[in-house]
Design an enzyme around this catalytic site. Structure first.
Site, PDB file in Angstrom:
ATOM      1  N   ASN A  62      48.545 -38.724 -59.841  1.00  0.00           N
ATOM      2  CA  ASN A  62      48.715 -40.163 -59.931  1.00  0.00           C
ATOM      3  C   ASN A  62      50.176 -40.497 -59.661  1.00  0.00           C
ATOM      4  O   ASN A  62      51.005 -39.599 -59.459  1.00  0.00           O
ATOM      5  CB  ASN A  62      48.226 -40.707 -61.277  1.00  0.00           C
TER       6      ASN A  62
ATOM      7  N   ARG B 140      52.629 -41.599 -61.505  1.00  0.00           N
ATOM      8  CA  ARG B 140      53.593 -41.068 -62.474  1.00  0.00           C
ATOM      9  C   ARG B 140      53.793 -39.573 -62.287  1.00  0.00           C
ATOM     10  O   ARG B 140      54.921 -39.065 -62.358  1.00  0.00           O
ATOM     11  CB  ARG B 140      53.098 -41.372 -63.888  1.00  0.00           C
TER      12      ARG B 140
ATOM     13  N   ASP C 233      38.397 -39.130 -62.581  1.00  0.00           N
ATOM     14  CA  ASP C 233      37.324 -38.137 -62.455  1.00  0.00           C
ATOM     15  C   ASP C 233      36.287 -38.603 -61.437  1.00  0.00           C
ATOM     16  O   ASP C 233      35.790 -37.814 -60.622  1.00  0.00           O
ATOM     17  CB  ASP C 233      36.647 -37.916 -63.809  1.00  0.00           C
TER      18      ASP C 233
END
Length: 542
Positions: A262, A264, A331
């Site tokens: 992601n 971050r 997911d």
């Protein structure tokens, strides 16, 4: 404030395709309005920064040429940290006198698979054949997790972990807003003996699978040795590896075909900012160059970016209609991406389907799966092939997808509900007047079980299938959704209609879900009754 203004929505300008500097194009949606599109590069490069010379497309622009979603039981091997997710749903209407905290009145508890288990469950729900290799403790939570997986058709190799419990995440939610999360976990690396068993299971399972997913949640299973063995065994079998990472050093996954951090995680791994398209390209390019992997970056409300080792990039804005709960969205994305890649679809299409799956996931509360039908429905919506005729009986999930589509089209959505047992002129008046005040009308219909609880064992006179068919045949009704609860409150909370109506025998303040609709900026109205008409009166005349 309305839901549309509270949440980032799919906007028509997001369907523009970035083809190069100063290139004007016309998209399918723009042609319908007779508008000319200018080059759009979401987030934008800084002034003077070179534009990427590769196409940057949206899911909508790809949809007309996306082949239908047919997973055909494609076999996928998943290895990683499995956990049990517990969602405690309730309502909050007061603050505790003991401390300044909300008091949750528990209404429902739902257990589901989390982490690698949720990836496997999503692959199964999307039509794939999932096999999960994981560690599960010999405790009640582990037994329930294994039962959930097997019931969903996921096959398993489980390694016992003496001395460490099954990871459990418990979330407390009120009206789908998460108030608290409680984790029970041990995150130290698994023992060498457990590593041996994991690797042995991997070695035994490589034949017959098309792709391997490493779902690393940092709970101790995905050790250096397990990563190295997985990549080496997959390479020997000619299989690609897709990694959902949790480590700070993403170079540890070198040798994988795809890595999905992601925003971050990308920033932490590269030490570079990733606030806009150009910054993501720079950061992801450096990671792709050092690992040799294609990098798929999930960027929350800013969508997804895919960057290859040669620096070429694709950016897609978020597909989310509205955000209810982001739990498990990653997911769902990696499950759809993995299935699409395993089926031989181009990586750009795999990314589009991952975007669709994540967008469907975030409109659901708690940890849930995305089905093949939901993905295909969304693909069809964007391709202009909406497979739902007017008046259809649909699931709540399909109604939610259509409601979001109508919101994007700036169409107002009305809602009314009832048992509609022995249809009469009063029902017609309610539907006609409600439809007159909105663009699309959704009718909530009590199920047979719900009617029996409300009106007794002799009701309904007509079963729900017959009642739904009659409602659907009334020209005023766009969708019929059957609900099993005593009231449609949960359905109203999910749909957040712009208009809610009931007959004038109700007081405005007593209409179930009225507070929800008003809070979201909608209207609550009563409709005048037709004197002398009711289902009960008709029944008593017999």
């Amino acid at each position: 404030m309305s839901t549309g203004s509270r949440h980032r929505e799919w906007r028509s300008d997001m369907s523009r395709v970035s083809m190069g500097p100063n290139t004007a194009i016309r998209t399918q949606s723009d042609q319908g309005r007779g508008m000319e599109s200018e080059r759009h590069h979401q987030g934008g490069a800084p002034t003077g920064a070179p534009a990427n010379d590769r196409s940057s497309r949206s899911t909508a622009s790809l949809a007309p040429r996306l082949a239908p979603w047919i997973a055909a039981a494609t076999p996928i091997l998943i290895i990683g940290d499995a956990m049990l997710d517990v969602s405690v749903f309730g309502s909050v209407d007061r603050i505790s006198p003991e401390a300044p905290v909300p008091v949750i009145r528990q209404e429902n508890t739902v257990e589901s698979g989390g982490g690698a288990a949720n990836v496997a469950l999503n692959i199964a729900a999307m039509g794939g054949a999932a096999h999960l290799i994981t560690c599960v403790a010999a405790d009640p939570e582990g037994e329930r997790l294994i039962r959930l997986l097997r019931q969903a058709g996921v096959s398993l190799d489980t390694v016992a972990t003496p001395g460490r419990p099954t990871t459990v995440k418990t979330r407390f939610l009120a009206r789908h807003n998460q108030l608290l999360r409680l984790d029970r976990e041990v995150t130290t690396p698994i023992t060498p003996a457990c590593e041996d068993q994991i690797i042995a299971a991997l070695q035994a399972r490589m034949d017959g699978y098309r792709l391997v997913v490493i779902s690393d949640y940092g709970k101790g299973l995905v050790t250096d040795r397990v990563i190295e063995a997985t990549v080496a065994l997959a390479a020997r079998a000619g299989l690609r590896v897709i990694v959902d990472p949790k480590r700070r050093n993403l170079e540890d996954y070198r040798g994988a075909s795809f890595i999905k951090p992601n925003r971050r995680e990308l920033e932490a791994a590269t030490g570079r900012p990733a606030n806009d398209d150009r910054q993501v390209e720079v950061a992801a390019s450096s990671l792709a160059a050092t690992t040799g992997a294609i990098v798929l970056v999930t960027r929350s409300e800013d969508g997804m970016s895919l960057v290859r080792p040669d620096g070429s990039a694709i950016h897609m804005p978020t597909h989310a209609h509205e955000i209810v709960d982001v739990t498990g969205a990653g997911d769902a994305a990696i499950a759809a991406f993995s299935l699409a890649v395993a089926e031989g679809r181009p990586v750009e299409e795999a990314m589009a389907f991952a975007n669709i799956a994540a967008g469907v996931s975030v409109i659901k509360p708690g940890t849930t799966t995305v089905s093949a039908a939901e993905i295909e429905h969304e693909r069809a919506v964007f391709a202009g092939l909406l497979p739902v005729p007017k008046g259809s009986r649909v699931s709540a999930e399909t109604a939610l997808l259509l409601r979001a589509q109508w919101r994007r089209q700036q169409l107002s959505v009305g809602f009314t509900n009832g048992c509609f047992d022995l249809f009469h002129p009063g029902h017609v008046a309610l539907l006609r007047e409600t439809a007159r005040q909105c663009d699309r009308l959704i009718v909530g219909l009590n199920s047979d079980a719900s009617v029996r609880r409300l009106k007794g064992e002799t009701r309904p006179v007509q079963d729900e299938e017959a009642r739904a068919e009659i409602l659907g045949a009334i020209g005023h009704v766009d969708l019929v959704v059957v609900f099993d609860e005593d009231t449609p409150r949960d359905l109203i909370a999910r749909l957040e209609p712009d208009l809610l109506t009931k007959g004038a025998d109700y007081r405005i303040e007593d209409i179930v879900g009225g507070d929800i609709v008003r809070q979201a900026g909608g209207r609550v109205r009563t409709i005048d009754l037709v004197p002398g008409h009711s289902s009960t009166r008709l029944i008593n005349k017999r």
